[in-house]
Design an enzyme around this catalytic site. Structure first.
Site, PDB file in Angstrom:
ATOM      1  N   THR A 175     -85.981-106.995  37.067  1.00  0.00           N
ATOM      2  CA  THR A 175     -86.300-107.618  38.352  1.00  0.00           C
ATOM      3  C   THR A 175     -87.270-108.786  38.199  1.00  0.00           C
ATOM      4  OG1 THR A 175     -88.093-106.014  38.713  1.00  0.00           O
ATOM      5  CG2 THR A 175     -85.931-105.481  39.649  1.00  0.00           C
ATOM      6  N   SER A 190     -87.962-103.005  33.878  1.00  0.00           N
ATOM      7  CA  SER A 190     -88.207-102.129  35.025  1.00  0.00           C
ATOM      8  C   SER A 190     -87.606-100.757  34.739  1.00  0.00           C
ATOM      9  CB  SER A 190     -87.576-102.719  36.290  1.00  0.00           C
ATOM     10  OG  SER A 190     -88.066-104.021  36.555  1.00  0.00           O
ATOM     11  N   GLU A 193     -89.554 -95.282  37.143  1.00  0.00           N
ATOM     12  CA  GLU A 193     -89.120 -94.175  37.996  1.00  0.00           C
ATOM     13  C   GLU A 193     -87.922 -93.440  37.408  1.00  0.00           C
ATOM     14  OE1 GLU A 193     -92.153 -95.699  39.565  1.00  0.00           O
ATOM     15  OE2 GLU A 193     -90.481 -97.101  39.395  1.00  0.00           O
ATOM     16  N   ASN A 277     -96.815 -97.607  36.114  1.00  0.00           N
ATOM     17  CA  ASN A 277     -97.230 -96.203  36.188  1.00  0.00           C
ATOM     18  C   ASN A 277     -96.696 -95.370  35.032  1.00  0.00           C
ATOM     19  OD1 ASN A 277     -94.640 -96.671  37.913  1.00  0.00           O
ATOM     20  ND2 ASN A 277     -94.565 -94.499  37.412  1.00  0.00           N
ATOM     21  N   ASP A 325     -99.412 -93.588  41.671  1.00  0.00           N
ATOM     22  CA  ASP A 325     -98.469 -94.681  41.409  1.00  0.00           C
ATOM     23  C   ASP A 325     -99.110 -96.048  41.611  1.00  0.00           C
ATOM     24  OD1 ASP A 325     -95.965 -95.883  40.721  1.00  0.00           O
ATOM     25  OD2 ASP A 325     -95.601 -96.257  42.840  1.00  0.00           O
ATOM     26  N   ASP A 327     -99.367 -98.904  39.928  1.00  0.00           N
ATOM     27  CA  ASP A 327     -98.948 -99.812  38.849  1.00  0.00           C
ATOM     28  C   ASP A 327     -99.948-100.947  38.659  1.00  0.00           C
ATOM     29  OD1 ASP A 327     -95.438 -99.817  38.465  1.00  0.00           O
ATOM     30  OD2 ASP A 327     -96.567 -98.331  39.583  1.00  0.00           O
ATOM     31  N   ARG A 353    -103.063-102.909  42.244  1.00  0.00           N
ATOM     32  CA  ARG A 353    -102.512-102.000  43.241  1.00  0.00           C
ATOM     33  C   ARG A 353    -103.548-100.966  43.671  1.00  0.00           C
ATOM     34  NH1 ARG A 353     -96.458-101.223  42.366  1.00  0.00           N
ATOM     35  NH2 ARG A 353     -96.708 -98.991  42.694  1.00  0.00           N
TER      36      ARG A 353
END
Length: 606
Positions: A175, A190, A193, A277, A325, A327, A353
């Site tokens: 991304t 990316s 998750e 993360n 989370d 990041d 973040r």
């Protein structure tokens, strides 16, 4: 790469390379304010333009000069590039690229349409976004969703070379926007998750051959850390600095992805970026064998690497043993000669973040300032900046907002910021006129419910259910702020109904521009934040405002096209409040103000 190999690589850099320079062509193009030759304007990522034809006295007169539809109805992040009389713009998946002729009423010179397997959409965490293309050496570099890095002839759009950077079967996607530094084009990955092991990779711009790859977590030969020369907080990291902070082989699916922005200091020959993360989001599954928290380095860190070799100069972990989370992928903006408590520093400024804005010495990575840039942040009382302290450099966690207690995961309510952070990837801007940063922010709280999850390659590896909402006592979800990075203080702040998910732009005309999720592009006075201009574009804005000049006239443009994490409900047609990793419920009100779109709107004075 063992220690001796790393040392050899470092020695080779000294012996074989001339004084470190940026890519000369890109540097020259970026120095000319008529162009917008890099996604964030320059190697320092300041997003500042020397153009001043549009200024505080006349910005109210801006009119739409022209528009262009991308033909895609998903989230539009990033911005076009302008090189000479050609504007290059990109779209979300399937990542179409257009070259437009500014000399001929934006006529399409060429169009590149990648052929990608649409199954990649299912493994893209937070919409099918793409943050833009890069230019160098007569080539346009496109980093596709399926991790193919493609070099296109800038004049014809024909493929020059193509390499595959990742494995979508393991959940790896792309991304981020590439960045060109010297003779290399650099990309991240990316997919945290999905339990990937994050990395950053450099390819030769001439032929696409891989030059080096540095992982975020793992053994020294993979992360390219020299135990004796790579430092953290001013001290050597030592052997196995990463794997000794993980339990067993968890680092192999440990996350630390690198999907943000990359800055470059040509004098130090260092590229700077943040890591994401650790996997999974459930902290209890990552605890040590004794049930205690462990750091899981080097997830959630800022890393500085030598561009020639990839060997890390230093690393600083922002949120050890992440439970929320947070990041660390946000941009690192470079500013010189900053006076901090009477001492001058060339600094790196990072709005994380986790809700803290960090000012670091960019040669050493030592933190000089770390303060909350949203007063509502509650998970930590502050960052310990006492070099003599046992907790030096670490945030002080408030137990009430921890999602991990006595070796077990716990449901936690009212955490600020939410997982999407006080700021996500939407880049801030710096102005040398005021010596302030202009920051698009999220003002969002969350309830966090961890749960046990098992790892299967290519399948979600999240392990938490989230709900998002405004912090207690507030009704707005965003702010646009001016920040003093030398003192760590907010100078002024403008509330916005929804998160400001657009990248900011500053100009020599004294203006700061940004877009809103409802679809407004706004211009405010850098000095006091007074709104001087607004215009409602066809869809919500998550793109980054940019500017250029053509035939003596200044233009300002921005993508509109709702989506991204905050707009995933609209973009993907989701309606369950906890869908979209918790964002759907928090931003359900957006549907009253905007709808899907995909267009570029460009403004100028009459």
């Amino acid at each position: 790469m063992q220690r001796s190999s790393i040392a050899a690589a470092l020695l080779g850099t000294v012996l074989l390379s001339a004084p470190a320079l940026a890519n000369d062509e890109v540097q020259k193009l970026s120095d000319d304010p008529n162009n917008w030759a890099q996604q964030n304007g320059d190697y320092a990522l300041t997003r500042y333009s020397k153009l001043d034809q549009i200024n505080t006295s006349n910005v109210k007169d801006l009119k739409v000069a022209w528009t262009f539809s991308t033909g895609v109805l998903r989230g539009h992040e990033g911005s076009p590039l302008v090189v000479g009389s050609t504007l290059y713009l990109h779209a979300p998946f399937p990542n179409t690229v257009f070259a437009l002729n500014l000399d001929d009423e934006q006529k399409i010179i060429w169009k590149y349409e990648p052929k990608q397997d649409p199954s990649v959409i299912a493994i893209m965490c937070c919409d099918t976004v793409n943050r833009g293309v890069a230019y160098a050496d007569g080539k346009i570099f496109l980093y596709q969703a399926d991790t193919a890095l493609v070099a296109l002839d800038a004049k014809t759009g024909k493929e020059v070379w193509k390499v595959v950077n990742g494995d979508t079967k393991r959940g790896e996607t792309a991304t981020s926007a590439p960045v060109v530094a010297k003779d290399k084009v650099i990309v991240g990955i990316s997919g945290a998750e999905f339990g990937v092991q994050g990395y950053i990779t450099a390819y030769n711009i001439k032929d696409g051959k891989r030059a080096w790859r540095g992982y975020s977590v793992g053994p020294d030969d993979q992360i390219l850390f020299d135990p004796e020369k790579t430092t953290s907080l001013g001290k050597p990291v030592g052997k196995d600095s990463s794997i000794k902070t993980w339990t067993g082989d968890q680092w192999k699916i440990g996350g630390g992805t690198t999907w943000g922005w990359y800055s470059f200091d040509p004098k130090l020959n260092l590229i700077y970026y943040g890591t994401g993360n650790p996997s999974t989001w459930n902290p209890a599954q990552r605890a040590g064998p004794d049930g205690k928290a462990i750091d899981q380095k080097w997830s959630l860190s800022i890393i500085a690497r030598d561009v020639d070799t990839g060997v890390a100069a230093w690393s600083y972990q922002l949120t050890p043993f992440d439970e929320w989370d947070y990041d660390g992928i946000n941009e690192s903006i470079l500013v010189d000669d900053v006076d901090i408590k009477g001492s001058k520093h060339n600094v790196l400024v990072h709005f994380d973040r986790n809700g803290f804005a960090y000012t670091l010495d960019r040669k050493t990575g030592i933190p000089l300032v770390a303060e909350k840039y949203d007063p509502a942040v509650n998970w930590s009382t502050g960052v310990d900046l006492d070099p003599k302290s046992a907790t030096y450099g670490r945030p002080k966690v408030v137990a009430k907002y921890s999602t991990f207690l006595n070796g077990a995961d716990v449901n936690t309510k009212g955490v600020v910021p939410a997982a999407l952070g006080t700021k996500d990837q939407q880049p801030a801007a710096y102005s040398p006129l005021t010596k302030l940063f202009y920051v698009p922010t999220n003002h969002v709280a969350m309830d966090y419910e961890p749960f046990k999850v098992s790892y299967t390659p290519g399948q979600p590896y999240v392990g938490a259910t989230l709900s998002m909402f405004p912090p207690e006592g507030d009704s707005h979800l965003g702010n646009f702020i001016a920040w003093d990075h030398a003192t760590g203080k907010i100078v002024w702040s403008n509330n916005e109904p929804f998160s400001v998910w657009s990248g900011a732009l500053t100009t020599a005309g004294g203006l700061a521009f940004y877009g809103t999720l409802e679809g407004y592009i706004k211009a405010v006075d850098q000095k006091d934040g007074k709104e001087l201009f607004r215009f409602k574009t066809p869809s919500g804005i998550i793109g980054n405002v940019f500017t250029y000049a053509h035939k003596g006239k200044q233009f300002v443009g921005v993508y509109s096209g709702i989506g991204g994490w905050a707009g995933i409900g609209l973009a993907a047609g989701l309606d369950k409040p906890t869908d979209g990793l918790g964002a759907v419920g928090g931003y359900s009100g957006l549907k009253q103000f905007t709808a899907l779109g995909g267009s570029l709107t460009v403004f100028s004075l009459p």
